[in-house]
Write an enzyme that holds these catalytic residues in place. Structure first.
Site, PDB file in Angstrom:
ATOM      1  N   GLU A 168     -10.174   2.228   3.912  1.00 49.78           N
ATOM      2  CA  GLU A 168      -9.821   3.451   3.178  1.00 49.78           C
ATOM      3  C   GLU A 168     -11.086   4.058   2.517  1.00 49.78           C
ATOM      4  OE1 GLU A 168      -6.365   2.805   0.597  1.00 49.78           O
ATOM      5  OE2 GLU A 168      -7.453   3.835  -0.989  1.00 49.78           O
TER       6      GLU A 168
ATOM      7  N   SER B  72       0.831  -1.205   0.000  1.00 52.64           N
ATOM      8  CA  SER B  72       0.000   0.000   0.000  1.00 52.64           C
ATOM      9  C   SER B  72       0.861   1.248   0.000  1.00 52.64           C
ATOM     10  CB  SER B  72      -0.916   0.021   1.220  1.00 52.64           C
ATOM     11  OG  SER B  72      -1.643   1.232   1.222  1.00 52.64           O
TER      12      SER B  72
ATOM     13  N   HIS C 171      -7.830  -3.362   4.388  1.00 55.78           N
ATOM     14  CA  HIS C 171      -7.203  -2.035   4.462  1.00 55.78           C
ATOM     15  C   HIS C 171      -7.863  -1.100   3.444  1.00 55.78           C
ATOM     16  CE1 HIS C 171      -4.422   0.787   2.519  1.00 55.78           C
ATOM     17  NE2 HIS C 171      -3.836   0.945   3.686  1.00 55.78           N
ATOM     18  N   ASN C 172      -8.030  -1.578   2.219  1.00 57.11           N
ATOM     19  CA  ASN C 172      -8.639  -0.740   1.182  1.00 57.11           C
ATOM     20  C   ASN C 172     -10.101  -0.438   1.502  1.00 57.11           C
ATOM     21  OD1 ASN C 172      -6.170  -1.193  -0.022  1.00 57.11           O
ATOM     22  ND2 ASN C 172      -7.012  -1.392  -2.073  1.00 57.11           N
TER      23      ASN C 172
ATOM     24  N   LYS D 256      -4.784  -6.692   3.036  1.00 57.88           N
ATOM     25  CA  LYS D 256      -4.697  -5.524   2.142  1.00 57.88           C
ATOM     26  C   LYS D 256      -6.094  -5.147   1.633  1.00 57.88           C
ATOM     27  CE  LYS D 256      -2.871  -2.408  -0.681  1.00 57.88           C
ATOM     28  NZ  LYS D 256      -3.659  -2.215  -1.843  1.00 57.88           N
TER      29      LYS D 256
HETATM   30  P1  NAP Z   1      -0.595  -1.996 -14.410  1.00 55.37           P
HETATM   31  O1  NAP Z   1      -0.995  -0.860 -15.251  1.00 55.37           O
HETATM   32  O2  NAP Z   1      -1.626  -2.613 -13.530  1.00 55.37           O
HETATM   33  O3  NAP Z   1       0.018  -3.145 -15.330  1.00 55.37           O
HETATM   34  C1  NAP Z   1       0.976  -2.863 -16.349  1.00 55.37           C
HETATM   35  C2  NAP Z   1       2.078  -3.891 -16.310  1.00 55.37           C
HETATM   36  O4  NAP Z   1       1.546  -5.217 -16.485  1.00 55.37           O
HETATM   37  C3  NAP Z   1       3.085  -3.682 -17.426  1.00 55.37           C
HETATM   38  O5  NAP Z   1       4.357  -3.986 -16.919  1.00 55.37           O
HETATM   39  C4  NAP Z   1       2.624  -4.694 -18.463  1.00 55.37           C
HETATM   40  O6  NAP Z   1       3.631  -5.089 -19.353  1.00 55.37           O
HETATM   41  C5  NAP Z   1       2.263  -5.836 -17.572  1.00 55.37           C
HETATM   42  N1  NAP Z   1       1.412  -6.811 -18.224  1.00 55.37           N
HETATM   43  C6  NAP Z   1       0.120  -6.651 -18.609  1.00 55.37           C
HETATM   44  N2  NAP Z   1      -0.337  -7.785 -19.165  1.00 55.37           N
HETATM   45  C7  NAP Z   1       0.682  -8.683 -19.145  1.00 55.37           C
HETATM   46  C8  NAP Z   1       0.835 -10.033 -19.555  1.00 55.37           C
HETATM   47  N3  NAP Z   1      -0.198 -10.709 -20.107  1.00 55.37           N
HETATM   48  N4  NAP Z   1       2.014 -10.625 -19.370  1.00 55.37           N
HETATM   49  C9  NAP Z   1       3.048  -9.972 -18.820  1.00 55.37           C
HETATM   50  N5  NAP Z   1       2.980  -8.698 -18.389  1.00 55.37           N
HETATM   51  C10 NAP Z   1       1.804  -8.060 -18.557  1.00 55.37           C
HETATM   52  O7  NAP Z   1       0.686  -1.587 -13.519  1.00 55.37           O
HETATM   53  P2  NAP Z   1       0.791  -0.841 -12.107  1.00 55.37           P
HETATM   54  O8  NAP Z   1      -0.146   0.309 -12.012  1.00 55.37           O
HETATM   55  O9  NAP Z   1       2.220  -0.633 -11.896  1.00 55.37           O
HETATM   56  O10 NAP Z   1       0.254  -1.923 -11.065  1.00 55.37           O
HETATM   57  C11 NAP Z   1       0.848  -3.209 -10.938  1.00 55.37           C
HETATM   58  C12 NAP Z   1       0.087  -4.000  -9.903  1.00 55.37           C
HETATM   59  O11 NAP Z   1       0.143  -3.316  -8.648  1.00 55.37           O
HETATM   60  C13 NAP Z   1      -1.410  -4.181 -10.198  1.00 55.37           C
HETATM   61  O12 NAP Z   1      -1.808  -5.456  -9.763  1.00 55.37           O
HETATM   62  C14 NAP Z   1      -2.073  -3.123  -9.356  1.00 55.37           C
HETATM   63  O13 NAP Z   1      -3.385  -3.462  -9.003  1.00 55.37           O
HETATM   64  C15 NAP Z   1      -1.155  -3.109  -8.147  1.00 55.37           C
HETATM   65  N6  NAP Z   1      -1.148  -1.876  -7.380  1.00 55.37           N
HETATM   66  C16 NAP Z   1      -1.135  -0.682  -7.990  1.00 55.37           C
HETATM   67  C17 NAP Z   1      -1.109   0.493  -7.246  1.00 55.37           C
HETATM   68  C18 NAP Z   1      -1.060   1.828  -7.921  1.00 55.37           C
HETATM   69  O14 NAP Z   1      -1.114   2.846  -7.195  1.00 55.37           O
HETATM   70  N7  NAP Z   1      -0.922   1.896  -9.227  1.00 55.37           N
HETATM   71  C19 NAP Z   1      -1.089   0.418  -5.854  1.00 55.37           C
HETATM   72  C20 NAP Z   1      -1.061  -0.823  -5.247  1.00 55.37           C
HETATM   73  C21 NAP Z   1      -1.095  -1.965  -6.021  1.00 55.37           C
HETATM   74  P3  NAP Z   1       3.805  -4.312 -20.756  1.00 55.37           P
HETATM   75  O15 NAP Z   1       4.634  -3.105 -20.463  1.00 55.37           O
HETATM   76  O16 NAP Z   1       4.519  -5.292 -21.627  1.00 55.37           O
HETATM   77  O17 NAP Z   1       2.434  -3.974 -21.257  1.00 55.37           O
END
Ligand code: NAP
Length: 487
Positions: A198, A137, A194-195, A191
């Site tokens: 939130e 988080s 937690h959300n 988690k």
């Molecule tokens: P995201 O937008 O959720 O995902 C993009 C990433 O996933 C890219 O690296 C993409 O690779 C990869 N991807 C998508 N499809 C794929 C596949 N079939 N095979 C391999 N790679 C694939 O990214 P994010 O915002 O950084 O979040 C990542 C995770 O953290 C998610 O589960 C999200 O829910 C969680 N999270 C996010 C936040 C936040 O604030 N953003 C906070 C807590 C948790 P390419 O570059 O090749 O497309």
């Protein structure tokens, strides 16, 4: 052809695959803390960009292929997956698992539903691999500078992972905001709750804002001043702090208060809904979280809102507010009370989840690891930890002596706020539902007795008596005699 040289084998302490915002920030955090970090992304451009923009943060070992990525990890290998939740996570797990050996650890740090984590853990355990679903988080800023980390999985995997995670986690008063939560899906479960908390926190803050705006006619910036003041007391928290900040923001295009130019429809990604669905399945009344989640749904119910607007009358008469300062003081107390109930309900859900799934979760530790890094970080989380230290078997957080004292002080103000809102025709779903829960949970007797009688009448569902053991049924359509049903 990637714009970096192939990485050597058996070199990295830990790897991260998924170089979007969360994964790259987590990898940079690890590298900045001295760990040798293997990095990989499905499309190599993202990996190249991390090396180009942040290669100097520490020791990175980039790979273009998943084969090279796995090979670059020291054994037992630790690979963190930070990709889009759902199908993509399953696909990457399969790719890694096919290349790993018994004893290796695959970590999913995305926002997975805990039941998916349990399924994945079971499948990988059968192959001798450790699978750790971990909550992270704090958004992108937290991932880079110190998140709150909630890992599940085996104790053995935590022995290897814990020292690294505790190093990169937020730190409050010398304690890392990371601990082993419990087996398999426990980390993602915590988690999720937690959300959910939130959601409730954000909604109750918004209700206080709405009353100041509509009942007192205060400007966004004046309300921002109130939140800034509240942030110096018991309510001190990240969400109150950013609320003050947001309310002071002026829209560059129009010169109006920024909040006044935002469409009043709140989106959601699903963790609030998961919290509520899971609570319903476990039979835990998380009414504050549920109303907060539904409040977002109401805001997004555009056709219904359009059908109602200007058609459904308020038939309300807002009582006169003679003492504005006293009203604001009441709002502060109502907010604090509603927040206490929402947290109490959230901890009930964690306790129920632990009981149901056989997780050994230390509730006080959960409050401790939420004190820094995460979105609900707040001063009063210390008080929650202390409450569970006083009594590890506390059945209800509100019944702890400290919280009972705190909420008691808020009750008259809380009732005045809810009564005012109802009379004035202003919606306060979390203020009202948490107060109703409070009055329900403390009630000597609930009208559930009548519900049970109704159930027996139309469905022969039986009932229990206050004055005798056993279950009974009345022959409602016959002579109305009572028969014992359990032997
Ligand atoms: P995201 O937008 O959720 O995902 C993009 C990433 O996933 C890219 O690296 C993409 O690779 C990869 N991807 C998508 N499809 C794929 C596949 N079939 N095979 C391999 N790679 C694939 O990214 P994010 O915002 O950084 O979040 C990542 C995770 O953290 C998610 O589960 C999200 O829910 C969680 N999270 C996010 C936040 C936040 O604030 N953003 C906070 C807590 C948790 P390419 O570059 O090749 O497309």
């Amino acid at each position: 052809m990637a714009s970096f040289a192939p990485s050597p084998a058996d070199v990295a302490d830990i790897g991260v695959t998924g170089m979007a915002v969360m994964g790259s920030n987590l990898a940079r955090n690890l590298a900045r803390n001295g760990f040798k970090v293997a990095i990989h992304n499905r499309s190599v451009e993202r990996t190249e960009k991390v090396i180009a923009d942040h290669g100097s943060d520490g020791e990175f070992y980039p790979s273009e292929s998943i084969d090279d990525f796995v090979a670059s990890l020291q054994k037992p290998r630790v690979a963190i997956i930070m990709v889009k939740a759902g199908g993509p996570t399953d696909a990457v797990i399969d790719e890694l698992a096919a290349r790993m050996e018994p004893g290796d650890i695959i970590v999913d740090a995305g926002n997975a539903l805990f039941t998916d984590t349990r399924r994945r853990e079971e499948a990988l355990r059968a192959k001798g691999l450790h699978f750790v679903g971990t909550g992270v988080s704090g958004g992108e800023e937290g991932a880079l500078n110190g998140p709150s980390i909630m890992p599940g999985g085996t104790k053995e995997s935590y022995d290897r992972l814990g020292p690294m995670f505790e190093t990169i986690a937020a730190n409050v008063d010398g304690a890392p905001c990371c601990t082993h939560v419990g087996a398999d899906g426990a980390g993602h479960f915590v988690k999720m709750v937690h959300n959910g908390i939130e959601y409730a926190d954000m909604q109750v803050i918004s209700e206080a804002y709405d009353l100041m705006s509509k009942a007192l006619g205060m400007s966004a910036s004046e309300i921002g001043d109130v939140f800034a003041e509240w942030n110096t007391g018991d309510l001190e928290s990240f969400l109150i702090e950013i609320t003050a900040d947001v309310l002071h923001q002026v829209d560059a295009d129009t010169g109006k208060a920024f909040v006044d130019v935002i469409l009043d429809q709140a989106a959601q990604k699903g963790t609030g809904a998961w919290t509520v669905q899971t609570a319903l399945e476990l039979g835990v009344p998380v009414t504050g979280i549920a109303e907060a989640t539904f409040a977002r749904s109401v805001s997004g119910s555009v056709p219904q809102r359009e059908a109602a607007r200007g058609v459904l009358p308020a038939k309300a008469e807002a009582p006169e507010i003679a003492d504005r300062a006293a009203f604001i003081d009441d709002l502060q107390k109502a907010l604090y009370a509603a927040k206490l109930v929402s947290y109490s309900q959230g901890f009930d859900e964690i306790a129920a989840g632990a009981d149901h799934y056989g997780w050994d979760i230390n509730l006080g530790d959960m409050a401790r690891i939420w004190r820094g890094g995460c979105i609900i970080r707040a001063r009063f989380l210390d008080r929650i930890t202390e409450a569970y230290e006083r009594n590890g078997d506390l059945a209800l957080l509100l019944a702890d002596e400290y919280f009972t004292r705190e909420i008691t002080e808020c009750i008259p103000a809380w009732r005045r706020v809810v009564a005012y809102a109802a009379t004035a025709g202003l919606p306060v779903p979390v203020f009202a539902s948490t107060l109703s829960y409070y009055d329900s949970v403390r009630a000597e007797r609930l009208p559930a007795a009548l519900v049970q009688a109704q159930r027996d009448f139309f469905g022969a569902h039986t009932y229990r008596r206050v004055d005798a053991d056993g279950t009974y049924h009345i022959e409602w359509t016959g002579d109305r005699s009572q028969t014992r049903q359990d032997g």
